[in-house]
Design an enzyme around this catalytic site. Structure first.
Site, PDB file in Angstrom:
ATOM      1  N   ARG A 151      -6.560  10.012  -0.277  1.00 58.09           N
ATOM      2  CA  ARG A 151      -6.325  10.496  -1.636  1.00 58.09           C
ATOM      3  C   ARG A 151      -7.647  10.638  -2.383  1.00 58.09           C
ATOM      4  O   ARG A 151      -7.838  11.575  -3.149  1.00 58.09           O
ATOM      5  CB  ARG A 151      -5.360   9.551  -2.370  1.00 58.09           C
ATOM      6  CG  ARG A 151      -3.916   9.762  -1.918  1.00 58.09           C
ATOM      7  CD  ARG A 151      -2.970   8.733  -2.524  1.00 58.09           C
ATOM      8  NE  ARG A 151      -3.169   7.417  -1.922  1.00 58.09           N
ATOM      9  CZ  ARG A 151      -3.259   6.279  -2.604  1.00 58.09           C
ATOM     10  NH1 ARG A 151      -3.166   6.287  -3.914  1.00 58.09           N
ATOM     11  NH2 ARG A 151      -3.433   5.136  -1.974  1.00 58.09           N
ATOM     12  N   HIS A 208       0.879  -1.177   0.000  1.00 57.95           N
ATOM     13  CA  HIS A 208       0.000   0.000   0.000  1.00 57.95           C
ATOM     14  C   HIS A 208       0.908   1.216   0.000  1.00 57.95           C
ATOM     15  O   HIS A 208       1.870   1.273   0.761  1.00 57.95           O
ATOM     16  CB  HIS A 208      -0.901  -0.012   1.233  1.00 57.95           C
ATOM     17  CG  HIS A 208      -2.052   0.933   1.124  1.00 57.95           C
ATOM     18  ND1 HIS A 208      -1.898   2.292   1.216  1.00 57.95           N
ATOM     19  CD2 HIS A 208      -3.376   0.717   0.906  1.00 57.95           C
ATOM     20  CE1 HIS A 208      -3.074   2.872   1.063  1.00 57.95           C
ATOM     21  NE2 HIS A 208      -3.985   1.937   0.871  1.00 57.95           N
TER      22      HIS A 208
END
Lengths: 542, 478
Positions: A252, A232
């Site tokens: 994000r 990740h």
């Protein structure tokens, strides 16, 4: 046989995350079902920690075909098309199941399910409950499970699967106090999740040790693509003991910027079209490159910044992130988060059919323990959908398994007992072996890989496997077995990484130049079955 | 880092014992990292639960220095004492949580798939973040003395009650699980890692629905009827405070400030002297007090017991009374009234507790008064208003000897004393033991309910802080 503690059921489910509970509540409709979990049911696994969301096609601007294509492209076309087709077409009904069972996901003003954009997807397809979607999903499933007749066995570790004439028919278990038991069943479902814990830095819970890969492998099941480990892009960097803790992709998704130490939004160099919302493999490599080339922070990360967003937006959409960082003295409303890649999801795993059938009779699998759904890289929001789609399918297939006469393979049980007894005469502590393994995997089998490093890792893991584990009390038994499971998983990841002589998905080989794209690659799955491993060659593409 | 851990091995037949460990951990290590270090470097057989490492699964709740925390979130400190939650113990830090889990209600969804609305979802959300760590169960004062199943159990009942998809009768179920046993002490909120406001958002709401269905306790119904009839929760037996004092009480000397005074039912009609003493203390500190005579009950007993139909009327009359008096600050000396005015009213004026106000304004230092005093934190002051330091500052200035006592509910709140007096007495008995341990001659507090109840359960003299201050001032004047 020294084992007195025995139980019997129609379906035995191993693992109590999203896939396990979903499978259990489905299997229950066919017959007596037991769910065993080495943690407290619902608390183990990574589902409860999942923050971002659940991908499902729910509106007309989106389509099942688009979800299929996004998943295939995101997965570097290594995915099993049938599994992806199944995932995309059934995810909508699985989220509807959750709603009918009481899920408290966010809704829009018109009372339809809210969705947000996630990396690598062309539509806002990710359903969510703030930034604790996995927790919500597990709570909903627990409300369903507690109202069912499924027998819940908490803090019971499965040491090995039992089989009779090639058919899996139960498991040897070990409880908190180290007492052995046997649970016999007509069918067994593995839903044990991934193995991020084989790495030093991981988002996974301490239960993410990959036991199901090892159980399946030892029982003769085929595994695929074990080298495909998703890092990740955004894990915590400080303080030391919190390294790797997940910073959700929703940060994000909600509009966060990634910046290097020079303050540049570096994604312009790597994926100018999708920027921060590119796929995880791309973003993780971008961050790793920035750090390797000297544009990282002093702790070896980059900045993830949401301070340009309205404060209220952060408070409502990212409350867990806000609180977690406040605990460490960082107010993300005013200052950026320091992030770096962290081992997150195993795309590879036990090979299954769309019916969740493994290559071994009467053994089924669902969720992260399986391979093929996500190919070489998983899209954010597809894991929770995976747990529900294939959890249900595994429950049905296992439930429909013919009832068989119970025959215990006493040799197998005796062998297990003897092996366990030998731990008392070992030499090395589990904790030390694990630490050495984690460091090796992190340093040599990370985002960027090459044959030299992989060979070093292979030797090191072999050495650890040859060290005999020592325990002082029966209560350490399961820990020792889990450590061996982890070493086996590490071994398979390395084998796969050596076998796959290309860069594809999350697997990047810096020592190999390739002339093909993901779509034209001559390679298919890597595969592993007891005593044999290899990589599929697609003859027509050679 | 040195820490002390409570160890327990059921196989030895010996009671739990404290063991000191010295382990090496990194900077900013959490308690969980310390536990890991003990297991990995000293004793591989050490038992404790852990899983997500990020405050999301609730596995690792333990007590650190007496207070429940998540080991994975709490920063470890030198000298920490680590114990299991106060639940039946299995081994070391592992407790038996199965009986608690068995009480958590599940959804009984019909098959008609009722749709849920955004508004309903938003109402459920604050009750949904529970990670089942059971810190609230561990620290609830009502559980050990009654059949009460505990805060998170009530949270789940209300979560289901709010959901149109659920078909169960959660009101009857909640009553069956001890709905009226909660003293609204808010300890569960204090220890909750997710800060879920169970008393306000679940218990009082469930009680309100029970009330609508006529299922309130008889004593609570009688109390509500009294308030509706007289505007007071206490029957008039002698001339009340409001009947005895002037509309404006002028201070001695220079006027430093002016406040409105909210007396509350107990101080108005049952324990009147401390309120009169408080007026004297204010006078001696240069504070002019305006006492609107049309003020009435704040409504706290109605809100806590769920019989809140008459509440809007009370709120309006009280706010009007103080607005008419033209004050911008209203002072309370009752923790319950103060908490209610601060949290359940939307007042156009500021509400302050007397201890808070005296410390803020600066107070005349009294002469020390003989005796050993301990302080009982009223829940509605400590957790309802976040006030703990100020009463201690006052006490330190006036008490010859002041001994600390950890905070714990005395059992008088939440309608428990009127509705379930035996339970209130049982909680009080535990508190009485704690008082005894301090060796104090007197208990000091700032809540008339605590004052009244503590005196009953301890037999010790209980002094209001104003009374003690006044004694100090009088001694000074002699």
């Amino acid at each position: 046989m020294g084992i007195e503690n025995t139980k019997d059921c129609h379906v035995l489910v191993i693992g109590s995350g999203g896939a396990g509970i979903r499978a259990a509540v489905e299997a229950e409709t066919f017959g007596e079902t037991i769910i065993v979990s080495k943690t407290i049911t619902g608390k183990g696994g990574c589902t409860v920690m999942a923050e971002g969301g659940f991908n499902a096609v729910l509106n007309e601007e989106d389509s099942i075909q688009t979800h299929f294509e996004d998943t295939m492209r995101g997965g570097a076309f290594l995915n099993d098309e049938l599994l992806v087709q199944t995932l995309a077409s059934e995810a909508p009904n699985r989220i509807r199941d959750l709603f009918s069972w009481g899920a408290v996901f966010d809704l829009k003003e018109d009372n339809t399910i809210a969705q947000r954009p996630f990396g690598g997807q062309r539509c806002a397809r990710t359903c969510y409950a703030g930034d604790h979607t996995g927790h919500e999903l597990v709570m909903t499933l627990l409300e369903k499970l507690r109202g069912s007749t499924v027998e819940i066995e908490n803090e019971v570790t499965v040491l090995d699967l039992l089989s009779d004439d090639g058919k899996v028919n139960g498991a040897i278990t070990c409880d908190r106090e180290g007492e052995l038991g046997v649970i016999t069943a007509d069918a067994v479902i593995l839903a044990t999740g991934g193995a991020g814990q084989v790495y030093d830095t991981t988002t996974n819970s301490t239960a993410g040790t990959g036991d199901g890969y090892a159980l399946g492998y030892r029982a003769g099941a085929q595994l695929i693509d074990m080298e495909q480990v998703q890092f990740h892009p955004t894990g915590a960097v400080t303080p030391y003991d919190s390294r790797g803790r997940l910073i959700t992709e929703a940060v994000r998704g909600e509009g966060g910027f990634l910046k290097n130490a020079l303050g540049e939004r570096f994604m312009t160099k790597y994926d100018p079209a999708r920027m921060e919302l590119s796929t995880r493999d791309v973003v993780a490599r971008a961050i790793a490159t920035e750090v390797l080339e000297g544009r990282g922070t002093e702790h070896g990360g980059v900045w993830l910044d949401v301070s340009h967003l309205p404060r209220e937006h952060i408070e409502i959409r990212l409350p867990i992130m806000l609180n977690q960082f406040l605990q460490f003295g960082v107010d993300i409303r005013n200052e950026p988060m320091e992030v770096a890649p962290t081992a997150h999801h195993f795309m590879g795993g036990i090979k299954i059919t769309p019916e969740a059938q493994t290559t071994v009779s009467h053994l089924y699998a669902a969720g992260e323990v399986t391979g093929g759904v996500h190919g070489g890289n998983r899209l954010g929001g597809n894991a929770l959908a995976d747990t529900q789609v294939f959890g249900k399918r595994a429950g049905i297939a296992a439930g429909k398994t013919e009832r068989t006469e119970r025959r215990l393979d006493m040799d197998q049980i005796r062998a297990a007992e003897n092996k366990l007894a030998s731990y008392y005469e070992g030499t090395a502590k589990s904790a030390d072996i694990r630490r050495a393994m984690k460091t090796t995997m992190w340093n040599n089998v990370g985002i960027y890989r090459n044959e030299l490093d992989l060979k070093v890792a292979e030797r090191e893991i072999k050495k650890l496997q040859n060290t005999r584990l020592l325990i002082a009390s029966p209560r350490e038994l399961s820990d020792a077995v889990i450590t061996e499971n982890m070493l086996l998983v590490a071994q398979l990841v390395i084998e796969g990484a050596l076998l796959r002589r290309e860069s594809r998905g999350a697997h990047t080989r810096t020592d190999i130049k390739q002339s093909w794209t993901n779509e034209t690659s001559p390679f298919g799955h890597t595969f592993f079955v007891k005593g044999k491993s290899g990589i599929e060659i697609l003859e027509d593409r050679l | 880092m040195k820490v002390t851990i409570s160890r327990f091995d059921p196989d030895t037949g010996e009671p739990p014992k404290f063991v000191e460990y010295d382990v090496s951990v990194k900077k900013a290590a959490r308690v969980l990292n310390v536990l890991d270090a003990v297991r990995d470097t000293i004793d591989p057989g050490f038992a404790y639960r852990h899983c997500c490492r990020g405050g999301q699964c609730g596995s690792c709740a333990v007590r650190v220095n007496g207070e429940p925390v998540l080991a994975c979130m709490q920063e470890a400190r030198e000298g920490d004492v680590i114990e299991p939650l106060e639940l039946p113990r299995i081994r070391d830090l592992v407790t038996d949580i199965a009986p608690v889990m068995a009480q958590i209600a599940w959804m009984n969804s019909g098959c008609d798939c009722t749709q849920v609305t955004q508004q309903e979802i938003e109402e459920i959300k604050p009750l949904r973040e529970c990670i089942e760590c059971y810190s609230c169960i561990s620290s609830c004062p009502a559980i050990s003395v009654s059949d009460y199943k505990g805060p998170t159990i009530m949270r789940q009942e209300q979560r289901l009650n709010l959901d149109p998809r659920d078909k169960g009768d959660r009101i009857l179920e909640a009553i069956d699980k001890g709905l009226f046993s909660c003293t609204t002490c808010h300890k569960c909120v204090e220890v909750c890692p997710k800060e879920i406001e169970t008393p306000r958002k679940a218990i009082e709401k469930l009680r309100a629905e029970a009330a609508k269905r006529g299922l309130s306790l008889p004593a609570h119904k009688a109390l509500a009827a009294l308030i509706e009839k007289t505007g007071r929760s206490v029957e008039r037996k002698e001339p009340t405070f409001l009947e005895r004092v002037a509309d404006v009480i002028e201070p001695e000397g220079e006027v430093r400030a002016t406040v409105g005074f909210f007396v509350g039912c107990m101080f108005n009609g049952r324990v009147i002297q401390p309120a009169l003493d408080a007026m004297e203390v204010l006078r001696k500190n240069g504070i002019r007090v305006i006492v609107p005579k049309d003020q009435i009950c704040c409504g706290s007993p109605l809100i806590r017991t769920g019989l809140s139909g008459f509440l809007p009327e009370l709120q309006k009359r009280n706010i009007d009374a103080f607005v008419k008096a033209g004050v911008d600050t209203v002072l309370t000396i009752c923790a319950g009234c103060g908490s209610t005015l601060k949290n359940d009213y939307d007042t156009p004026f500021r509400v302050v507790d007397i201890t808070e106000y005296l410390c803020e304004l600066g107070f005349k230092i009294p002469e020390k008064v003989e005796g050993t005093y301990t302080y009982h934190d009223p829940c509605h002051l400590l957790r309802g208003q976040g006030i703990s330091e100020q009463p201690r500052i006052l006490l330190d200035s006036v008490a010859e000897k002041f001994v600390e006592m950890p905070a714990r509910c005395c059992g008088a709140g939440g309608g428990v004393k009127s509705g379930l007096p035996e339970q209130a007495a049982a909680i009080g008995a535990i508190r009485a033991e704690m008082v005894k341990e301090t060796g104090a001659d007197y208990i000091v507090t700032v809540c008339p309910f605590c004052e009244f109840h503590l005196h009953q359960v301890t037999g010790l003299p209980v002094k209001n802080i104003a009374t003690l201050m006044l004694e100090g001032y009088r001694k000074q004047e002699k």
